[in-house]
Design a protein around this motif. Structure first.
Motif, PDB file in Angstrom:
ATOM      1  N   THR A  52       5.456  17.278  11.517  1.00 29.70           N
ATOM      2  CA  THR A  52       6.307  16.129  11.202  1.00 29.70           C
ATOM      3  C   THR A  52       6.335  15.721   9.726  1.00 29.70           C
ATOM      4  N   SER A  53       5.465  16.260   8.904  1.00 22.74           N
ATOM      5  CA  SER A  53       5.499  15.955   7.464  1.00 22.74           C
ATOM      6  C   SER A  53       4.594  16.934   6.723  1.00 22.74           C
ATOM      7  N   GLY A  54       4.681  16.884   5.399  1.00 19.68           N
ATOM      8  CA  GLY A  54       3.761  17.668   4.588  1.00 19.68           C
ATOM      9  C   GLY A  54       2.340  17.152   4.729  1.00 19.68           C
ATOM     10  N   THR A  55       2.216  15.854   4.944  1.00 17.88           N
ATOM     11  CA  THR A  55       0.897  15.245   5.151  1.00 17.88           C
ATOM     12  C   THR A  55       0.291  15.726   6.469  1.00 17.88           C
ATOM     13  N   ALA A  56       1.114  15.739   7.518  1.00 18.76           N
ATOM     14  CA  ALA A  56       0.652  16.277   8.808  1.00 18.76           C
ATOM     15  C   ALA A  56       0.248  17.741   8.646  1.00 18.76           C
ATOM     16  N   LEU A  78      -4.375  16.626  -9.595  1.00 19.47           N
ATOM     17  CA  LEU A  78      -2.994  16.438 -10.044  1.00 19.47           C
ATOM     18  C   LEU A  78      -2.041  16.749  -8.884  1.00 19.47           C
ATOM     19  N   THR A  79      -2.029  15.842  -7.921  1.00 22.38           N
ATOM     20  CA  THR A  79      -1.263  16.049  -6.699  1.00 22.38           C
ATOM     21  C   THR A  79      -0.976  14.715  -6.050  1.00 22.38           C
ATOM     22  N   PHE A  80      -0.089  14.749  -5.065  1.00 22.64           N
ATOM     23  CA  PHE A  80       0.126  13.572  -4.235  1.00 22.64           C
ATOM     24  C   PHE A  80      -1.155  13.331  -3.434  1.00 22.64           C
ATOM     25  N   ALA A  82      -2.019  12.719  -0.598  1.00 23.14           N
ATOM     26  CA  ALA A  82      -2.206  13.272   0.748  1.00 23.14           C
ATOM     27  C   ALA A  82      -3.063  14.545   0.761  1.00 23.14           C
ATOM     28  N   THR A  83      -3.008  15.330  -0.312  1.00 26.49           N
ATOM     29  CA  THR A  83      -3.792  16.565  -0.380  1.00 26.49           C
ATOM     30  C   THR A  83      -5.275  16.264  -0.194  1.00 26.49           C
ATOM     31  N   ALA A  84      -5.714  15.139  -0.770  1.00 29.44           N
ATOM     32  CA  ALA A  84      -7.120  14.750  -0.694  1.00 29.44           C
ATOM     33  C   ALA A  84      -7.378  13.816   0.494  1.00 29.44           C
ATOM     34  N   ALA A 150      -3.275  26.503   0.409  1.00 33.16           N
ATOM     35  CA  ALA A 150      -2.256  26.274  -0.617  1.00 33.16           C
ATOM     36  C   ALA A 150      -1.413  25.081  -0.196  1.00 33.16           C
ATOM     37  N   ASP A 151      -1.421  24.023  -0.995  1.00 35.34           N
ATOM     38  CA  ASP A 151      -0.454  22.947  -0.791  1.00 35.34           C
ATOM     39  C   ASP A 151       0.802  23.379  -1.542  1.00 35.34           C
ATOM     40  N   ALA A 152       1.750  23.913  -0.774  1.00 33.15           N
ATOM     41  CA  ALA A 152       2.973  24.477  -1.357  1.00 33.15           C
ATOM     42  C   ALA A 152       4.159  23.539  -1.150  1.00 33.15           C
ATOM     43  N   ALA A 153       3.880  22.240  -1.157  1.00 35.50           N
ATOM     44  CA  ALA A 153       4.951  21.248  -0.992  1.00 35.50           C
ATOM     45  C   ALA A 153       6.033  21.422  -2.062  1.00 35.50           C
ATOM     46  N   HIS A 154       5.640  21.974  -3.239  1.00 32.78           N
ATOM     47  CA  HIS A 154       6.592  22.120  -4.349  1.00 32.78           C
ATOM     48  C   HIS A 154       7.168  23.531  -4.455  1.00 32.78           C
ATOM     49  N   SER A 155       6.614  24.498  -3.732  1.00 30.15           N
ATOM     50  CA  SER A 155       6.816  25.884  -4.169  1.00 30.15           C
ATOM     51  C   SER A 155       7.412  26.821  -3.127  1.00 30.15           C
ATOM     52  N   PHE A 174       3.723  23.208   3.751  1.00 34.11           N
ATOM     53  CA  PHE A 174       5.021  22.884   3.153  1.00 34.11           C
ATOM     54  C   PHE A 174       5.403  21.452   3.508  1.00 34.11           C
ATOM     55  N   SER A 175       6.223  20.837   2.659  1.00 33.32           N
ATOM     56  CA  SER A 175       6.811  19.530   2.955  1.00 33.32           C
ATOM     57  C   SER A 175       8.327  19.662   2.906  1.00 33.32           C
ATOM     58  N   PHE A 176       8.987  18.998   3.843  1.00 29.58           N
ATOM     59  CA  PHE A 176      10.455  18.993   3.851  1.00 29.58           C
ATOM     60  C   PHE A 176      11.007  17.591   3.661  1.00 29.58           C
ATOM     61  N   THR A 179      13.186  14.883  -1.284  1.00 22.74           N
ATOM     62  CA  THR A 179      13.142  15.286  -2.699  1.00 22.74           C
ATOM     63  C   THR A 179      12.704  16.740  -2.869  1.00 22.74           C
ATOM     64  N   LYS A 180      12.137  17.330  -1.838  1.00 24.20           N
ATOM     65  CA  LYS A 180      11.628  18.698  -1.949  1.00 24.20           C
ATOM     66  C   LYS A 180      12.794  19.692  -1.871  1.00 24.20           C
ATOM     67  N   THR A 181      12.510  20.980  -2.069  1.00 23.28           N
ATOM     68  CA  THR A 181      13.595  21.960  -2.210  1.00 23.28           C
ATOM     69  C   THR A 181      14.412  22.124  -0.940  1.00 23.28           C
ATOM     70  N   ASN A 318       4.474  12.460 -12.122  1.00 17.29           N
ATOM     71  CA  ASN A 318       3.751  13.209 -11.094  1.00 17.29           C
ATOM     72  C   ASN A 318       2.507  13.846 -11.722  1.00 17.29           C
ATOM     73  N   TYR A 319       1.300  13.401 -11.485  1.00 15.08           N
ATOM     74  CA  TYR A 319       0.910  12.320 -10.595  1.00 15.08           C
ATOM     75  C   TYR A 319      -0.224  11.522 -11.231  1.00 15.08           C
ATOM     76  N   LEU A 320      -0.443  10.318 -10.762  1.00 14.36           N
ATOM     77  CA  LEU A 320      -1.709   9.643 -10.996  1.00 14.36           C
ATOM     78  C   LEU A 320      -2.794  10.540 -10.395  1.00 14.36           C
TER      79      LEU A 320
HETATM   80  C1  LIG Z   1       5.343  15.643  -0.890  1.00 15.07           C
HETATM   81  C2  LIG Z   1       3.952  16.139  -1.007  1.00 15.07           C
HETATM   82  C3  LIG Z   1       3.017  16.024   0.038  1.00 15.07           C
HETATM   83  C4  LIG Z   1       3.276  15.219   1.271  1.00 15.07           C
HETATM   84  O1  LIG Z   1       4.407  15.602   1.978  1.00 15.07           O
HETATM   85  P1  LIG Z   1       5.148  14.530   2.918  1.00 15.07           P
HETATM   86  O2  LIG Z   1       6.161  15.389   3.625  1.00 15.07           O
HETATM   87  O3  LIG Z   1       5.774  13.508   2.027  1.00 15.07           O
HETATM   88  O4  LIG Z   1       4.142  13.963   3.843  1.00 15.07           O
HETATM   89  C5  LIG Z   1       1.776  16.600  -0.133  1.00 15.07           C
HETATM   90  N1  LIG Z   1       1.447  17.257  -1.255  1.00 15.07           N
HETATM   91  C6  LIG Z   1       2.309  17.366  -2.287  1.00 15.07           C
HETATM   92  C7  LIG Z   1       1.885  18.115  -3.507  1.00 15.07           C
HETATM   93  C8  LIG Z   1       3.574  16.799  -2.206  1.00 15.07           C
HETATM   94  O5  LIG Z   1       4.414  16.880  -3.239  1.00 15.07           O
END
Ligand SMILES: *Cc1c(COP(=O)(O)O)cnc(C)c1O
Length: 374
Positions: A52-56, A78-80, A82-84, A150-155, A174-176, A179-181, A318-320
């Motif tokens: 359901t999300s990139g966080t999930a 240097l990430t959102f 949620a990674t941590a 790999a947190d590939a939310a961007h890639s 992956f995140s969908f 704002t993502k690709t 991107n990012y605190l």
């Molecule tokens: C967007 C993002 C997430 C979280 O994805 P969501 O779909 O918003 O939950 C995690 N890690 C990175 C690097 C992101 O950019």
């Protein structure tokens, strides 16, 4: 306000969603498997589990990696968050390793100094869409018995040494998000090559339910019987959203092309603007960029951010560094922990980058920025 990122929705995307709405399945139906199979064509055949999300996806990946209380998870600050956060929620201690000063990606040397027998996972983040140094990270993880994530939310759609993102780590998320690709509104996925990790991911996504009688403790109870052996959650991505994702994946090749064109235009148009550093690219990667992160020098980032926003250009930062969120401060993490990530953050500004950004809009971004810095 021109946003820094936004979705591209075509009539064919709308039609794909409408078709599911008119059918029998809203939640788990045939579009889920079709979306996962199509996604696996982008991961070099590595099987994918939609969530359901990139966080999930990160939460599921850490469960699949066996992360438990007392384990350590080494990752980039240097990430959102949620990674941590997802590792911390499982009771792991998050160990932040500093980044490379130019790419902003996890620095393998910094990781090497922090891997211990308690390290259960090392999570790289492909910052801005540029793949991390997976060969070096793999060489650290395997002898330590750590899982490479790999947190590939961007890639999504990026490649490293001619291998696609999704095939580089043990688990890829992956995140969908819009704002993502590629977007499914909210959504995400985990790619897992190892059958046991894949099985754990599938199970955790669906309450931990065991439906196969061969694996049940009391298989003779009746046709309705299902069992939970380990707790899970409901992280199932609905059919409606998988249909959108399937339609979007059909456009990913063009999204990637347009993003590359825009990156090349930024590179050329901003080359001679003073007070600015442009993003770098290693020779061995082909990034599908999610962000175009410039560095604003001479302590002017905040001023430039404010003036760009005032001009109607929705730049972003991107990012605190994740450990500077008060929740980590309360756990004892302190400023100065990863100086290169903090320096990166202090100068970073993400310029608008999305598939439907026009050349004219991009010219306005460039002219406004050059006007402020010139
Ligand atoms: C967007 C993002 C997430 C979280 O994805 P969501 O779909 O918003 O939950 C995690 N890690 C990175 C690097 C992101 O950019």
């Amino acid at each position: 306000m021109l946003p820094y990122g936004r979705q591209s929705i075509s009539e064919s995307d709308v039609e794909a969603v409408a078709e599911v709405l008119r059918g029998d399945w809203l939640t788990t139906g045939p579009a889920v498997g079709r979306f996962e199979e199509e996604l696996a064509r982008w991961t070099g055949g590595v099987p994918c589990v939609s969530v359901t999300s990139g966080t999930a996806a990160l939460h599921v990946a850490y469960v699949a990696a066996g992360v438990r209380t007392g384990d350590e998870v080494v990752t980039s600050p240097l990430t959102f968050v949620a990674t941590a956060a997802t590792a911390a929620l499982l009771g792991a201690r998050v160990v932040f390793a500093d980044v490379q000063p130019d790419t902003g990606n996890l620095d393998p040397e910094a990781v090497a100094a922090l891997v211990t027998p308690r390290t259960r996972a090392v999570t790289a983040v492909d910052y801005a869409g540029h793949p991390a140094d997976y060969d070096e990270l793999r060489a650290l993880c395997d002898p330590a018995g750590a899982v490479l994530v790999a947190d590939a939310a961007h890639s999504i759609g990026s490649a490293y040494k001619d291998r696609p993102v999704g095939s580089l780590a043990d688990l890829t998320t992956f995140s969908f998000f819009p704002t993502k690709t590629v977007t499914t509104a909210e959504g995400g996925a985990v790619a897992a090559a190892d059958p046991e990790m894949l099985r754990r991911a599938l199970r955790f996504r669906n309450h931990g339910l065991v439906r196969d009688p061969a694996e049940q403790r009391e298989p003779d109870t009746g046709g309705w019987h299902q069992e939970v052996h380990e707790f899970g959650l409901n992280y199932r991505l609905p059919d409606v959203l998988c249909a959108l994702g399937l339609a979007q994946l059909g456009r990913l090749g063009r999204f990637r092309e347009r993003r590359s064109e825009l990156v090349a235009r930024y590179d050329a148009l901003l080359r001679d603007v003073p007070g600015l550093t442009l993003p770098v690219q290693r020779a061995y990667v082909r990034p599908s960029r999610h962000l175009y992160p410039v560095r604003i020098l001479a302590g002017r980032r905040r001023e430039v951010y404010d003036r760009m926003r005032a001009a109607g250009i929705g730049v972003q930062v991107n990012y605190l560094p994740a450990y500077l969120h008060p929740v980590f401060g309360d756990l004892g993490y302190r400023r100065g922990l990863c100086p290169r990530a903090e320096e990166f953050y202090a100068e970073e500004l993400s310029l608008p980058l999305f598939a439907d950004l026009t050349d004219a809009q991009q010219d306005r971004v460039v002219d406004t920025l050059a006007g402020i810095l010139g």
